[in-house]
Scaffold this active site. Structure first.
Site, PDB file in Angstrom:
ATOM      1  N   ALA A  45       0.938  -1.242   0.078  1.00  0.00           N
ATOM      2  CA  ALA A  45      -0.022  -0.109  -0.014  1.00  0.00           C
ATOM      3  C   ALA A  45       0.902   1.020   0.080  1.00  0.00           C
ATOM      4  O   ALA A  45       0.614   2.181  -0.833  1.00  0.00           O
ATOM      5  CB  ALA A  45      -0.974  -0.068   1.327  1.00  0.00           C
ATOM      6  N   GLU A  46       2.076   1.213   0.725  1.00  0.00           N
ATOM      7  CA  GLU A  46       2.924   2.421   0.928  1.00  0.00           C
ATOM      8  C   GLU A  46       4.255   1.965   1.117  1.00  0.00           C
ATOM      9  O   GLU A  46       4.579   0.959   1.754  1.00  0.00           O
ATOM     10  CB  GLU A  46       2.578   3.296   1.982  1.00  0.00           C
ATOM     11  CG  GLU A  46       1.503   4.425   1.442  1.00  0.00           C
ATOM     12  CD  GLU A  46       0.061   4.164   2.142  1.00  0.00           C
ATOM     13  OE1 GLU A  46      -0.770   4.656   1.866  1.00  0.00           O
ATOM     14  OE2 GLU A  46      -0.044   3.186   2.934  1.00  0.00           O
ATOM     15  N   THR A  47       5.211   2.595   0.593  1.00  0.00           N
ATOM     16  CA  THR A  47       6.639   2.370   0.663  1.00  0.00           C
ATOM     17  C   THR A  47       7.111   3.817   1.146  1.00  0.00           C
ATOM     18  O   THR A  47       6.948   5.028   0.436  1.00  0.00           O
ATOM     19  CB  THR A  47       7.368   2.199  -0.447  1.00  0.00           C
ATOM     20  OG1 THR A  47       6.872   0.773  -0.889  1.00  0.00           O
ATOM     21  CG2 THR A  47       8.885   1.877  -0.391  1.00  0.00           C
ATOM     22  N   HIS A  76      -0.052   5.227   8.517  1.00  0.00           N
ATOM     23  CA  HIS A  76       0.205   3.808   8.728  1.00  0.00           C
ATOM     24  C   HIS A  76       1.870   4.069   8.243  1.00  0.00           C
ATOM     25  O   HIS A  76       2.942   3.466   9.046  1.00  0.00           O
ATOM     26  CB  HIS A  76      -0.191   2.811   8.181  1.00  0.00           C
ATOM     27  CG  HIS A  76       0.397   1.993   7.069  1.00  0.00           C
ATOM     28  ND1 HIS A  76       0.142   2.163   5.702  1.00  0.00           N
ATOM     29  CD2 HIS A  76       1.185   0.817   7.160  1.00  0.00           C
ATOM     30  CE1 HIS A  76       0.877   1.516   4.863  1.00  0.00           C
ATOM     31  NE2 HIS A  76       1.701   0.709   5.542  1.00  0.00           N
TER      32      HIS A  76
END
Length: 297
Positions: A45-47, A76
């Site tokens: 979802a995110e890096t 997050h």
């Protein structure tokens, strides 16, 4: 060039639950295109990409990418990176505070490492939530989520932002929210003003002691469904303040998310009300390290 990365599960204290996050610790020299390519490679979802802060008094600067786009702020990634940096600073230090630089602004974090590989963190919202744009009508929202209009419950859809705009859709109960799915015209309905980010919530929960059950869809960002969405939970503070009208004082709510995905997450939303207005809000939760390695980039 070999660059160290760490993955964590965030908004949980158990591995293989919560929301996975990749953090690239050696990011100096990478441009935006390279960061986006790495984020697509991780396909989470995110890096997060950690670089030296502009102000040496701050702990680090962060850039946050989904597989499809850069975000100015996300919850997050902030919590997970704060826990990782807290563990790296010395897991025996106890609770301590530091500031992270993000595109949205300075983010003030409190961190407590609970070992070499886990901990808890919270941050103060750098921007209080505010209503933005035009909400979607209940009938349109229901159809775009494969629901019936009478399954949109206890309020009307709204649109808020605490850095990332999102649509907030109240759903009648757990059964209905569990059946929600983006329909073919999802992007056309929810993406009129910006990328379609849709946060569904209901007051019925899967676990006792929790206050809200949530799901989040953002297929246009490369996130069909997100196990835990801190930025949306941050904006959700505005929804709660406006609709529930908590009394003046300090409040704590637990938002559960990711249960339909088999990745249960718990997001802690703190709110301070003064004179009937939201004056401060925090997002917090646990995180645990899962893997540690290097990427060639």
């Amino acid at each position: 060039m070999r660059r160290r990365f760490v993955t964590l599960d965030v908004f949980t204290q158990q591995r293989f639950a919560g929301n996975p996050l990749a953090v690239v610790l050696e990011s100096d020299g990478l441009d935006k295109a390279a960061m986006q390519a790495i984020a697509r490679e991780f396909n989470l979802a995110e890096t997060v990409f950690v670089t030296a802060p502009a102000d040496p008094d701050n702990r680090a600067a962060l850039r946050i990418f989904t597989p499809a786009a850069e975000l100015p702020f996300a919850g997050h990634p902030t919590v997970g990176t704060a826990v990782l940096l807290g563990c790296m600073s010395g897991y025996n230090r106890g609770a301590h505070d530091f500031v992270l630089e993000e595109a949205v602004g300075l983010v003030h974090c409190s961190v407590e490492a609970q070992g070499k590989d886990r901990g808890r963190a919270s941050f103060v919202l750098p921007r209080l939530p505010e209503p933005v744009g035009i909400p979607v009508a209940a009938a349109e929202a229901a159809a775009a989520l494969s629901l019936k209009e009478d399954e949109i419950g206890f309020g009307a859809p709204s649109r808020w932002s605490a850095g990332v705009p999102a649509h907030f859709v109240p759903v009648r109960d757990l059964d209905a929210i569990g059946r929600a799915e983006p329909a073919q015209h999802f992007e056309a309905v929810f993406g009129r003003e910006s990328r379609a980010i849709v946060y569904l919530y209901c007051g019925e929960t899967a676990e006792p002691g929790h206050h809200f059950h949530a799901r989040m869809f953002a297929p246009g960002l490369g996130i069909r469904e997100d196990p835990a969405t801190g930025a949306a939970a941050a904006a959700f503070a505005g929804v709660v303040a406006e609709t529930a009208r908590p009394a003046d004082g300090e409040h704590r709510f637990v938002v559960e998310q990711g249960y339909e995905m088999g990745r249960p997450s718990q997001i802690e939303l703190g709110m301070t009300m003064e004179g009937g207005m939201l004056t401060r809000a925090t997002i917090g939760g646990g995180a645990i390290l899962v893997s540690d390695g290097h990427i060639e980039a």
